[in-house]
Design an enzyme around this catalytic site. Structure first.
Site, mmCIF file in Angstrom:
data_model
loop_
_atom_site.group_PDB
_atom_site.id
_atom_site.type_symbol
_atom_site.label_atom_id
_atom_site.label_comp_id
_atom_site.label_asym_id
_atom_site.label_seq_id
_atom_site.Cartn_x
_atom_site.Cartn_y
_atom_site.Cartn_z
ATOM 1 N N GLY A 150 0.782 -1.240 0.000
ATOM 2 C CA GLY A 150 0.000 0.000 0.000
ATOM 3 C C GLY A 150 0.807 1.279 0.000
ATOM 4 C CG ASN A 165 7.781 2.296 -1.866
ATOM 5 O OD1 ASN A 165 7.409 1.155 -2.129
ATOM 6 N ND2 ASN A 165 6.948 3.325 -1.826
ATOM 7 C CG ASP A 224 8.381 2.037 -5.667
ATOM 8 O OD1 ASP A 224 8.360 1.504 -4.548
ATOM 9 O OD2 ASP A 224 7.703 1.632 -6.631
ATOM 10 C CB CYS A 268 -6.308 5.633 -16.444
ATOM 11 S SG CYS A 268 -7.566 6.902 -16.172
ATOM 12 C CB CYS A 284 -4.631 -0.289 -13.806
ATOM 13 S SG CYS A 284 -4.380 -0.654 -12.065
ATOM 14 C CG MET A 293 -13.641 0.494 -13.934
ATOM 15 S SD MET A 293 -12.068 1.385 -13.812
ATOM 16 C CE MET A 293 -12.657 3.090 -13.896
HETATM 17 CA CA CA Z 1 6.334 0.405 -4.076
#
Ligand code: CA
Length: 714
Positions: free
Chosen positions: A222, A300, A345, A640, A643, A682
């Site tokens: 998350g 991260n 990250d 968007c 994904c 979605m």
């Molecule tokens: Ca990550």
């Protein structure tokens, strides 16, 4: 519950639901409904025995080489099997024994657990199967019924990497953050606990639990969204929480949970806790049976952008770190931070493995990891001391790791506070979740490495948006990643010398986890749809078979009776085909989930591929202004792109929006903001995307539908 009792209860419930006086034809109809298949006591006994794994058995896993008892086979997670019936001299005779359809078109990343001829396997949306390991026949199936809208909270596909089996139970972490123990006999829930500290926060679980001495360890994902990371230990008997370790400090005004966090807080500045800080533990948890330590890979920062996260600097412990804790209570024993002040990250959640190596003539107890940041680390696992850190890809963000301080030396080339910076590696890293294998026969570590640069750009207008991506970087100018700048390879790494022994180039970057065997072999699946066997000492390709889909999960091997099997859960997906659609299309595969098992002399054939979908209908007319389309691109990239693919090119997993049906175009607002397709994954974006913004995104998608895969230059 016995079968008779279940029927009685069903009848009772039906009467109760119908209410008094409702007897009549309906009652008979209910009774005639096909009853659940009667459980076969012999099968249940077999399942129960198969799940009777405990710590002592995993510690002596080499005494039962026919089995694959835990995630990395052994606690040290070397993924090396002593089985050698299949070996370099006969691997050419390997054929398909069976293919079991997993009924999914999302990414499959799981390691099967195999005990006494029974396989326990998880799949997308955290479902679990018990299968006969010799035939692929289903013994039971469990679906935790994760709300499909949860897909919006998962950065990197709705994957699950595996179950843990212990004491008659099969334990799985679900995408929506529950830890569930199933009765191995029946596949029914024995207990289910919520691992989330706050259900309104976008936490997920995709990693496999590990179980040691009755304690189940699990973390979650998350950190792209802005959360505070932690991992927890639960009692395998009843699901009671035993302890929890937060990986980053919280609000100092509320006090610190441990001395380790009080120390960590000195390495943070500003008001870091407001966006969580990050440090999620979404994959690697490794138990050291010799030292009785649990090693934990930490992710991260939240947000990625360190100036936003900790404005006055600081290392931001324990982000991007490897922690050694006591499994009894979570006390921190040592830590090593791979990327101080992470800005890109660069997680250290990647798979870790333990080994005893001779380095410069000295026997060392080591922990090895190839985290995202591009350096292969060898640590002394007794003390956490750095033994070596060598680049396994051409990483541009740091020149080297200083051996005196143990710290990377940043080059400045990855600083994106002024102009955007194209950095190697990008956020997916030089290596991601795909497990590594080690062969004691060759002394080499095998893993799949990626050349995958990332464009980082400071988000000068950053505002925290709860529940959305909060990286502090903008993807506004991200086009899709040009395939020609990407590469990937199977790397055979010599950890004692800090350099590759050999490498085999693949079609592109996104490939599978590795299995090594005493047959002198290394097995790896590839994103372009093959399962391959290489000679472990020199990388010669000895065998390959088509998978009919991209393979990213690691193979395992086991035997049933006298036959050795090599099995892999195949299925294209994960982060890469979601965000890098155009590059992912180069793999030329579609996503079809199936468990493939191979054995010597088998002659099975894959089921025929699904019929091609009909050609897309022409897109709506392009009516928007160039200015609106440009605004639409920024919005598309923000909400968007991760994904549905930057550049609006789908990578074969979720729908390519350029080929949307007329009905999708007609219902654009209802889908994007109304959430009418939440059941398909979605969910509504109404929280972040206004009606006008949704129209701008639509304009951009329509424009892209009129162009080829490669957008014309701006
Ligand atoms: Ca990550």
């Amino acid at each position: 519950m016995r079968h008779g009792a279940r029927l009685l209860l069903a009848l009772f419930l039906s009467l109760g639901a119908a209410g008094p006086g409702a007897c009549g034809p309906g009652e008979g109809t209910q009774a005639e409904k096909p009853a659940e298949k009667a459980p076969d006591p012999a099968v249940q006994a077999r399942l129960e025995k198969a799940a009777s794994v405990d710590t002592a058995r995993v510690k002596s896993a080499d005494a039962e080489p026919q089995n694959w008892l835990s995630y990395g086979r052994t606690y040290d997670e070397q993924r090396f099997s002593p089985l050698d019936q299949i070996n370099a001299s006969n691997v050419q005779e390997l054929g398909l024994a069976f293919a079991t359809d997993l009924l999914t078109d999302r990414g499959v990343e799981a390691t099967p657990i195999v005990v006494d001829g029974v396989m326990f396997l998880s799949g997308p949306w955290s479902v679990v199967w018990a299968l006969d390991a010799a035939s692929g026949e289903e013994l039971w199936f469990y679906d935790p019924k994760v709300p499909k809208a949860y897909g919006q909270k998962a950065c990197c596909d709705v994957v699950n990497r595996g179950v843990a089996v212990y004491g008659g139970k099969v334990v799985v972490g679900t995408l929506d953050g529950y830890l569930v123990a199933l009765d191995a006999k029946t596949g029914k829930e024995a207990w289910r606990v919520d691992t989330l500290i706050d259900r309104t926060q976008p936490y997920t679980i995709t990693g496999a639990p590990r179980i040691v001495d009755g304690r189940v360890f699990i973390g979650n994902g998350g950190a792209e969204y802005g959360v505070r990371g932690y991992f927890s230990a639960y009692d395998v008997n009843d699901g009671n929480l035993l302890w929890r370790f937060f990986t980053v400090p919280g609000d100092p005004a509320k006090g610190f949970e441990s001395p380790a966090l009080e120390a960590a807080a000195k390495t943070w500045t500003g008001e870091w806790w407001k966006i969580g800080g990050g440090g999620t533990v979404w994959d690697s948890l490794v138990y050291d049976a010799e030292l009785d330590l649990l090693y934990v890979g930490v992710g991260n920062g939240s947000p990625w952008n360190r100036k936003l996260r900790s404005p006055e600097g600081g290392d931001n412990l324990y982000l991007s770190s490897i922690l050694a804790v006591k499994p009894q209570d979570g006390t921190l024993v040592w830590h090593y931070q791979t990327t101080p002040a992470d800005n890109w990250d660069y997680t250290a959640t990647q798979p870790m493995m333990l080994a005893d190596l001779v380095i410069h003539g000295e026997p060392r107890k080591v922990l090895m990891q190839a985290p995202k940041n591009g350096f292969f680390y060898v640590l002394d696992r007794v003390t956490g001391e750095l033994i070596s850190a060598d680049k396994y890809i051409l990483a541009t963000w740091a020149s080297h790791v200083d051996m005196l301080s143990g710290r990377p030396v940043e080059t400045g080339l990855a600083d994106y506070m002024g102009a955007p910076a194209l950095v190697m590696p990008g956020a997916p890293g030089g290596h991601n979740w795909q497990p590594m294998a080690f062969s004691p026969q060759t002394g080499l570590v095998y893993f799949t490495a990626m050349d995958l640069p990332g464009l980082y750009e400071n988000d000068v207008d950053f505002v925290y948006k709860p529940g959305a991506w909060n990286t502090g970087t903008t993807f506004a100018h991200t086009t899709d990643v040009p395939p020609e700048s990407l590469a990937g390879r199977l790397l055979a790494w010599d950890p004692a010398r800090g350099r590759p022994k050999w490498a085999v180039e693949h079609w592109g970057p996104w490939n599978a986890g590795i299995l090594a065997t005493a047959g002198g072999l290394v097995f790896e699946g590839t994103g372009d749809g093959f399962v391959r066997a290489f000679k472990a000492d020199d990388g010669a390709l000895l065998w390959q078979a088509p998978a009919g889909t991209g393979v990213i999960a690691p193979p395992v091997t086991y035997s049933v009776g006298t036959e050795q099997y090599v099995a892999v859960a195949a299925g294209w997906g994960g982060a890469f085909p979601l965000f890098a659609g155009r590059a992912a299309k180069a793999a030329g595969v579609t996503s079809v989930g199936r468990l493939l098992a191979f054995k010597l002399g088998a002659t099975g054939r894959l089921p025929p591929p699904d019929a091609l979908p009909p050609p897309p209908e022409p897109p709506p007319l392009m009516e928007a202004s160039a200015e609106d389309i440009l605004k639409g691109r920024t919005l598309y990239n923000t909400y968007c792109g991760v994904c549905h693919g930057f550049g609006a090119v789908g990578g074969g997993v979720v729908p390519d929006l350029r080929h949307a049906a007329p009905q999708t175009h007609a219902q654009w607002q209802e889908i994007v903001r109304g959430g009418i397709r939440a059941d398909g994954g979605m969910a509504s974006f109404a929280q972040w995307v206004s009606e006008a913004d949704a129209n701008l995104i639509h304009a951009y998608v329509i424009k892209r539908a009129h162009e080829g895969d490669v957008p014309p230059p701006d």
